[in-house]
Design a protein around this motif. Sequence first.
Motif, PDB file in Angstrom:
ATOM      1  N   LEU A  45       0.833  -1.192   0.000  1.00  0.00           N
ATOM      2  CA  LEU A  45       0.000   0.000   0.000  1.00  0.00           C
ATOM      3  C   LEU A  45       0.872   1.248   0.000  1.00  0.00           C
ATOM      4  CD1 LEU A  45      -2.842   1.235   0.148  1.00  0.00           C
ATOM      5  CD2 LEU A  45      -2.653   1.131   2.648  1.00  0.00           C
ATOM      6  N   PHE A  46       0.680   2.087  -1.011  1.00  0.00           N
ATOM      7  CA  PHE A  46       1.388   3.370  -1.082  1.00  0.00           C
ATOM      8  C   PHE A  46       0.537   4.410  -0.367  1.00  0.00           C
ATOM      9  CE2 PHE A  46       2.328   7.450  -3.162  1.00  0.00           C
ATOM     10  CZ  PHE A  46       3.689   7.529  -2.863  1.00  0.00           C
ATOM     11  N   THR A  47       1.081   4.998   0.682  1.00  0.00           N
ATOM     12  CA  THR A  47       0.308   5.922   1.515  1.00  0.00           C
ATOM     13  C   THR A  47       0.492   7.375   1.134  1.00  0.00           C
ATOM     14  OG1 THR A  47       2.118   5.973   3.125  1.00  0.00           O
ATOM     15  CG2 THR A  47       0.358   4.357   3.490  1.00  0.00           C
ATOM     16  N   GLY A  48       1.506   7.690   0.321  1.00  0.00           N
ATOM     17  CA  GLY A  48       1.745   9.078  -0.033  1.00  0.00           C
ATOM     18  C   GLY A  48       2.375   9.842   1.119  1.00  0.00           C
ATOM     19  N   CYS A  49       2.296  11.166   1.067  1.00  0.00           N
ATOM     20  CA  CYS A  49       2.914  11.989   2.112  1.00  0.00           C
ATOM     21  C   CYS A  49       1.863  12.761   2.900  1.00  0.00           C
ATOM     22  CB  CYS A  49       3.960  12.934   1.509  1.00  0.00           C
ATOM     23  SG  CYS A  49       3.360  13.881   0.089  1.00  0.00           S
ATOM     24  N   VAL A  50       1.198  13.702   2.257  1.00  0.00           N
ATOM     25  CA  VAL A  50       0.186  14.501   2.941  1.00  0.00           C
ATOM     26  C   VAL A  50      -0.960  13.618   3.441  1.00  0.00           C
ATOM     27  CG1 VAL A  50      -1.460  16.403   2.680  1.00  0.00           C
ATOM     28  CG2 VAL A  50       0.784  16.541   1.599  1.00  0.00           C
ATOM     29  N   ALA A  51      -1.288  12.580   2.689  1.00  0.00           N
ATOM     30  CA  ALA A  51      -2.393  11.691   3.074  1.00  0.00           C
ATOM     31  C   ALA A  51      -2.113  10.996   4.396  1.00  0.00           C
ATOM     32  CB  ALA A  51      -2.638  10.659   1.985  1.00  0.00           C
ATOM     33  N   VAL A  76      -0.608  -0.683  -4.592  1.00  0.00           N
ATOM     34  CA  VAL A  76      -1.949  -0.097  -4.582  1.00  0.00           C
ATOM     35  C   VAL A  76      -1.894   1.285  -3.944  1.00  0.00           C
ATOM     36  CG1 VAL A  76      -4.287  -0.323  -3.658  1.00  0.00           C
ATOM     37  CG2 VAL A  76      -3.090  -2.338  -4.501  1.00  0.00           C
ATOM     38  N   SER A  77      -2.534   2.252  -4.573  1.00  0.00           N
ATOM     39  CA  SER A  77      -2.612   3.605  -4.008  1.00  0.00           C
ATOM     40  C   SER A  77      -4.064   4.052  -3.955  1.00  0.00           C
ATOM     41  CB  SER A  77      -1.791   4.599  -4.834  1.00  0.00           C
ATOM     42  OG  SER A  77      -2.340   4.752  -6.131  1.00  0.00           O
ATOM     43  N   ALA A 129      -1.496   8.738 -10.634  1.00  0.00           N
ATOM     44  CA  ALA A 129      -1.070   9.272 -11.924  1.00  0.00           C
ATOM     45  C   ALA A 129       0.449   9.400 -11.979  1.00  0.00           C
ATOM     46  CB  ALA A 129      -1.725  10.631 -12.168  1.00  0.00           C
ATOM     47  N   GLN A 130       1.069   9.795 -10.861  1.00  0.00           N
ATOM     48  CA  GLN A 130       2.521   9.932 -10.829  1.00  0.00           C
ATOM     49  C   GLN A 130       3.209   8.572 -10.917  1.00  0.00           C
ATOM     50  OE1 GLN A 130       3.944  12.713 -11.168  1.00  0.00           O
ATOM     51  NE2 GLN A 130       6.095  12.349 -10.692  1.00  0.00           N
ATOM     52  N   PHE A 136      -1.730  -0.163  -9.156  1.00  0.00           N
ATOM     53  CA  PHE A 136      -3.181  -0.147  -9.362  1.00  0.00           C
ATOM     54  C   PHE A 136      -3.808   0.893  -8.441  1.00  0.00           C
ATOM     55  CE2 PHE A 136      -1.790  -4.431 -10.321  1.00  0.00           C
ATOM     56  CZ  PHE A 136      -2.461  -4.741 -11.496  1.00  0.00           C
ATOM     57  N   ASP A 137      -4.798   1.590  -8.952  1.00  0.00           N
ATOM     58  CA  ASP A 137      -5.679   2.351  -8.083  1.00  0.00           C
ATOM     59  C   ASP A 137      -6.465   1.344  -7.250  1.00  0.00           C
ATOM     60  OD1 ASP A 137      -7.477   4.816  -7.444  1.00  0.00           O
ATOM     61  OD2 ASP A 137      -8.856   3.249  -8.123  1.00  0.00           O
ATOM     62  N   ILE A 138      -6.732   1.663  -5.979  1.00  0.00           N
ATOM     63  CA  ILE A 138      -7.352   0.675  -5.093  1.00  0.00           C
ATOM     64  C   ILE A 138      -8.714   0.211  -5.592  1.00  0.00           C
ATOM     65  CG2 ILE A 138      -8.283   2.499  -3.585  1.00  0.00           C
ATOM     66  CD1 ILE A 138      -7.884   0.373  -1.287  1.00  0.00           C
ATOM     67  N   LEU A 139      -9.503   1.117  -6.160  1.00  0.00           N
ATOM     68  CA  LEU A 139     -10.820   0.722  -6.647  1.00  0.00           C
ATOM     69  C   LEU A 139     -10.711  -0.197  -7.855  1.00  0.00           C
ATOM     70  CD1 LEU A 139     -12.600   4.167  -6.284  1.00  0.00           C
ATOM     71  CD2 LEU A 139     -12.851   2.169  -4.788  1.00  0.00           C
ATOM     72  N   ASP A 140      -9.751   0.115  -8.714  1.00  0.00           N
ATOM     73  CA  ASP A 140      -9.505  -0.730  -9.877  1.00  0.00           C
ATOM     74  C   ASP A 140      -9.034  -2.114  -9.428  1.00  0.00           C
ATOM     75  OD1 ASP A 140      -9.242  -1.521 -12.493  1.00  0.00           O
ATOM     76  OD2 ASP A 140      -7.303  -0.556 -12.794  1.00  0.00           O
TER      77      ASP A 140
END
Length: 406
Positions: free
Chosen positions: A175-181, A243-244, A251-252, A265-269
């Motif tokens: 799972l990619f959590t990002g930074c600000v998220a 998954v993000s 997109a990045q 993959f986008d999580i919903l996809d």
Amino acid sequence: MRTVHDTTSLREDLVAGVDRCVMCGLCLPHCPTYLVTRNEADSPRGRLSLMAALAQDQLRADVVLTTHLDQCLHCLRCQRACPAEVAYAGLIDGAKELLRAEKALPPPPWWLRQLLDRAALRRALARLVGLLQRSGLQKISMPAKYRAMLPQAPARVRARRRAGARGETRGTVLLFTGCVAEITDQTTLGDARLLLQAAGFDVRLPPGRTCCGALDQHGGDPRRARRCKEQNLKAFDGEAPIVSCASGCGAQWCEYGGEAARRHFDILDFLHRAEQDAGQTLAFAPLAQPETMALHTPCTQPGTAGRVSAAKGLLAGVAGLDLVDLPDRTGCCGAAGLHLLRQSDMGGRLIADKIEGLEAMGVKTLLTTNIGCAIHFRRALHARGLEVSVMHPVSLLCRQLAGAGQ
């Protein structure tokens, strides 16, 4: 940072890239900022002309020119509509890099830079925000306008966690959590983990993960963006799917290219594909009362095949939900990364029709997959005095997960 003397190749690339544009103007109806201002300098065609003039030293990098270029939202609607296939994404990024080299475009605010660069600081702040939300102390420790920008803390966390893991594992996902998220959207990240576990997956968070690099890439600092990419490629090495949750980060990751883009993959996809492969393993409880909810499609979402249909496919499993698309006259809400901070006036003008649409529809819930869009919507809704809950679709799905102890 580049100096003026280091930018020769960048200037040449900009001029060559702009030269592909035939100035037909077919991009204009697709540009959100042009639709708002009707100013040619705020259109893709106008910005390309400004880029060429800047690259050839025909115009100075003054406040006016910088503002016109910096107001670009990077939505890339123009690029998708362009018959000449002008690579607008690379050109606007290059123009921002040149502006940074000319010291005309400021870097991100120092506090944001610290959050982007220091994972330990992000996670410490995330724990503090989570504690304030769970305890209710945010009501006395945060001004209302800042509280409004955060999602609601998940209710009955323990009960929902018990509903997470079940059955045999179907594999591991990263799972990619990002930074600000990690700070402002813990609810979505937690719900994403629960949904993935409920679908039978073991969820792991690689310790070396960092910002996706989108803010730097679109802010004129490609070297920092490359460092983010290299660090993430190292952290997410292997064969497991990546998954993000945030559409901008997704997109990045697609821009990384190669194996990383293939595994992402986008999580919903991802969940929609997993459901189709397994023949429906997730069961969702019906809504307590039938409700109409609006679905917002971020600029970064249409560029990734299947995301919109995947979201609608999963949400169709919630009985009593009437899902409608949010009316969108300009094509962008105006969040767009740092645009939310630097171009707040334009952001307010861009989101106005969406807020009016929500008010006219009378819905009480808005679903969106972009964290910046969610923050922007919450802030605008609070300013308008509207009580509309803004959440990621995974949070609604997690809330309705059968057996989740609601």
